[in-house]
Design an enzyme around this catalytic site. Structure first.
Site, PDB file in Angstrom:
ATOM      1  N   TYR A  12      59.828  19.555  40.834  1.00 33.18           N
ATOM      2  CA  TYR A  12      58.735  19.496  39.865  1.00 33.18           C
ATOM      3  C   TYR A  12      57.774  18.343  40.163  1.00 33.18           C
ATOM      4  CZ  TYR A  12      56.060  18.682  35.653  1.00 33.18           C
ATOM      5  OH  TYR A  12      55.022  18.484  34.791  1.00 33.18           O
ATOM      6  N   HIS A  68      42.681  16.042  34.037  1.00 32.39           N
ATOM      7  CA  HIS A  68      43.306  15.419  32.869  1.00 32.39           C
ATOM      8  C   HIS A  68      42.479  14.257  32.313  1.00 32.39           C
ATOM      9  CE1 HIS A  68      46.576  17.952  33.948  1.00 32.39           C
ATOM     10  NE2 HIS A  68      47.500  17.317  33.258  1.00 32.39           N
ATOM     11  N   ASN A  98      51.977   9.890  34.086  1.00 31.58           N
ATOM     12  CA  ASN A  98      53.097  10.337  33.266  1.00 31.58           C
ATOM     13  C   ASN A  98      53.830   9.125  32.709  1.00 31.58           C
ATOM     14  OD1 ASN A  98      55.693  12.835  33.797  1.00 31.58           O
ATOM     15  ND2 ASN A  98      54.093  12.728  32.268  1.00 31.58           N
ATOM     16  N   TYR A 147      54.616 -13.756  -8.337  1.00 30.88           N
ATOM     17  CA  TYR A 147      55.306 -13.327  -7.119  1.00 30.88           C
ATOM     18  C   TYR A 147      54.525 -13.645  -5.844  1.00 30.88           C
ATOM     19  CZ  TYR A 147      58.677 -10.524  -9.821  1.00 30.88           C
ATOM     20  OH  TYR A 147      59.669 -10.106 -10.666  1.00 30.88           O
ATOM     21  N   ARG A 152      55.578 -17.191  -5.396  1.00 28.94           N
ATOM     22  CA  ARG A 152      57.015 -17.419  -5.443  1.00 28.94           C
ATOM     23  C   ARG A 152      57.761 -16.641  -4.348  1.00 28.94           C
ATOM     24  NH1 ARG A 152      60.516 -15.196 -10.268  1.00 28.94           N
ATOM     25  NH2 ARG A 152      58.449 -15.118 -11.194  1.00 28.94           N
ATOM     26  N   PHE A 167      58.846  10.020  29.366  1.00 30.84           N
ATOM     27  CA  PHE A 167      57.439   9.840  28.980  1.00 30.84           C
ATOM     28  C   PHE A 167      57.207  10.023  27.490  1.00 30.84           C
ATOM     29  CE2 PHE A 167      58.175  14.184  30.596  1.00 30.84           C
ATOM     30  CZ  PHE A 167      58.111  14.864  29.386  1.00 30.84           C
ATOM     31  N   GLU A 206      55.399  21.985  26.015  1.00 34.86           N
ATOM     32  CA  GLU A 206      55.520  20.630  25.475  1.00 34.86           C
ATOM     33  C   GLU A 206      55.367  20.735  23.959  1.00 34.86           C
ATOM     34  OE1 GLU A 206      52.503  18.705  27.798  1.00 34.86           O
ATOM     35  OE2 GLU A 206      53.548  19.181  29.670  1.00 34.86           O
TER      36      GLU A 206
END
Length: 505
Positions: A52, A82, A194, A277, A280, A324, A409
């Site tokens: 792959y 991409h 990746n 608060y 404190r 990834f 995916e």
């Protein structure tokens, strides 16, 4: 000079690289690992094994075999296709961090790139040529594909970069620095994109600035504490040891140090038995935010030294997996958002205590002429607006997932969105604390500057060089931005006044 080994990079070293522009180099051992791993990739290509990302397409195209003569074209096509990030650019420091982190992961020796790829990345860092990378477009699995593709474009001589304070064409900056672009070979495009380096780089910068803002919040709120004649007993060591949280104990100790010689603080029962608060419970609330920062730092440092591409190449196998996937950093960034947003949340309530005449004995809204002049009235509005915006940004990005790549995916982290929103919350929170500082400086003048502790007095004097006392209503937006820039400037130096004076940095 910071030496990258693939496994020893720390936040402190990233401060050197990002804040001081330190040079980086690769250790000899790590480069030997890179060379050995590359030999395995070349054998896979020569033997036309089906692996792959080396001899196949990507994502849903993983079952498409790529012949030997097309493996380089495959990698080039991957990067250009991409590189579809959109929106505003990441801050330049984030881009620099991405270069360093991507280099560091390759030096682990599992990515299969040629040594020249690592060398070119290091050249970019040391020449301060930083890719111009759009912030939006990553799902946070299969890593930060779109942002890292814009980074990889620069190695090809394409895209744009930050260079000498401007965004210019990559080829122009490379030519001026004598750096030649390269062509990618088998596995290299995939190895470059990746991974989780965009969300991690954004997270590293957010952490570095967030850590300093947390320290600043202690010093700023100490002036508020003096202005409101807070009860010092709430920082007693025995009280916090009884609960046991280290961060809470440490916060209380720092406040005792900061306020040790103040004449404006009170003892239990002198004026009041108990404070509200927001005074404190400072150690408990701030301490919990420090717990968040501790967690985030731990996860970031693991990921900074992680192998996050796919597949990974080992001595006896090439294994496809999912390192990834950004879920660990997605959770960390969503957690960071809560911790920093809460620093702003309690700060805004302290601002209200400083300006509301029903809650103190100071002039209403700290006005020099109540009624005729509004004083700090609308500054509290601005702080409330920022805090409210933070609450919407604090919605966890990691609870969302949209399938991609034809459902191959089918679960993603959205971690980069979480990291971006974390940084936005940080900017909002810094402005809230800037407003608290402006109000606290004014309030302590009414209370009596001469009674301040030596540490808070020094900070008062420094801050008064940034923002003058309120003698007349003016455009307070200008003051807020000047103080915000001052605080951010302290975050971007290695040794701040706070670190040197209070925390021993």
């Amino acid at each position: 000079m910071v030496t990258l080994t693939g496994s020893t990079l720390t936040i402190e070293q990233m401060k050197e690289i990002l804040l001081n522009n330190s040079y980086v180099k690769a250790s000899e051992e790590s480069m030997e690992r890179v060379k050995a791993c590359r030999e395995k990739v070349e054998k896979i290509v020569d033997e036309e094994q089906v692996v792959y990302g080396i001899t196949t397409g990507f994502g849903k195209f993983s079952d498409v075999f790529i012949s030997k003569e097309n493996v380089s074209k495959l990698q080039h096509n991957l990067i250009v296709s991409h590189a579809c990030g959109v929106g505003e650019l990441f801050p330049e420091k984030v881009s620099r961090a991405m270069l360093v982190l991507r280099t560091n992961t390759m030096l682990k020796g599992f990515s299969g790139v040629r040594p020249i790829v690592v060398e070119k990345l290091i050249s970019l860092v040391n020449a301060q040529i930083h890719p111009a990378i759009p912030q939006q477009g990553s799902l946070g699995a299969s890593g930060d594909l779109a942002p890292l593709s814009h980074l990889a474009l620069v190695l090809l001589g394409e895209g744009e970069v930050f260079y000498k304070g401007e965004v210019v064409k990559t080829e122009e900056a490379l030519a001026k620095e004598g750096i030649s672009p390269i062509s990618l070979e088998a596995k290299e495009g995939l190895a470059l994109i990746n991974g989780t380096q965009a969300m991690t780089a954004m997270g590293v910068l957010a952490y570095i600035e967030g850590e300093e803002l947390a320290y600043q919040s202690e010093l700023i709120s100490s002036i508020t504490f003096e202005s409101l004649q807070g009860i010092i007993d709430v920082f007693d060591e025995r009280l916090h040891t009884a609960r046991g949280f280290k961060e809470q104990i440490d916060v209380a100790e720092r406040y005792r140090n900061i306020l040790s010689d103040s004449k404006l603080i009170t003892k239990q029962g002198e004026i009041r038995v108990q404070d509200a608060y927001t005074l404190r419970c400072i150690p408990q609330v701030h301490g919990a935010s420090w717990q968040v920062l501790t967690y985030v730092k731990e996860k970031l440092e693991i990921e900074m030294n992680a192998a996050t591409d796919n597949p990974l190449i080992f001595d006896d196998a090439v294994i496809s997996g999912g390192n990834f996937h950004g879920q660990p950093i997605a959770f960390a960034m969503d957690f960071f958002k809560l911790g920093v947003a809460e620093l702003a949340n309690i700060s805004e309530r302290r601002i209200e205590r400083l300006v509301n005449p029903q809650l103190n004995d100071l002039p209403p809204f700290l006005s020099p002429e109540p009624g005729l002049q509004s004083g700090a009235m609308i500054m509290q509005y601005a702080a409330a607006s920022l805090v409210s915006e933070n609450k919407t940004l604090a919605h966890p990005a990691s609870v969302d997932s949209i399938p991609s790549s034809a459902n191959q995916e089918d679960h993603v982290s959205m971690g980069t969105i979480g990291a971006r929103h974390a940084y936005q919350i940080l900017q909002n929170s810094r402005r809230v604390l800037a407003i608290e500082l402006i109000c606290a400086l004014q309030a302590v003048e009414y209370r009596g500057v001469e009674g301040m502790g030596s540490i808070t007095r020094k900070f008062y004097e420094d801050a008064r060089n940034i923002v003058p006392s309120i003698k007349q209503d003016r455009i307070f937006s200008t003051d807020i931005e000047r103080v915000t820039s001052y605080l951010k400037g302290l975050s971007n130096t290695k040794n701040t006044f706070h670190q040197k004076t209070i925390y021993g940095g």
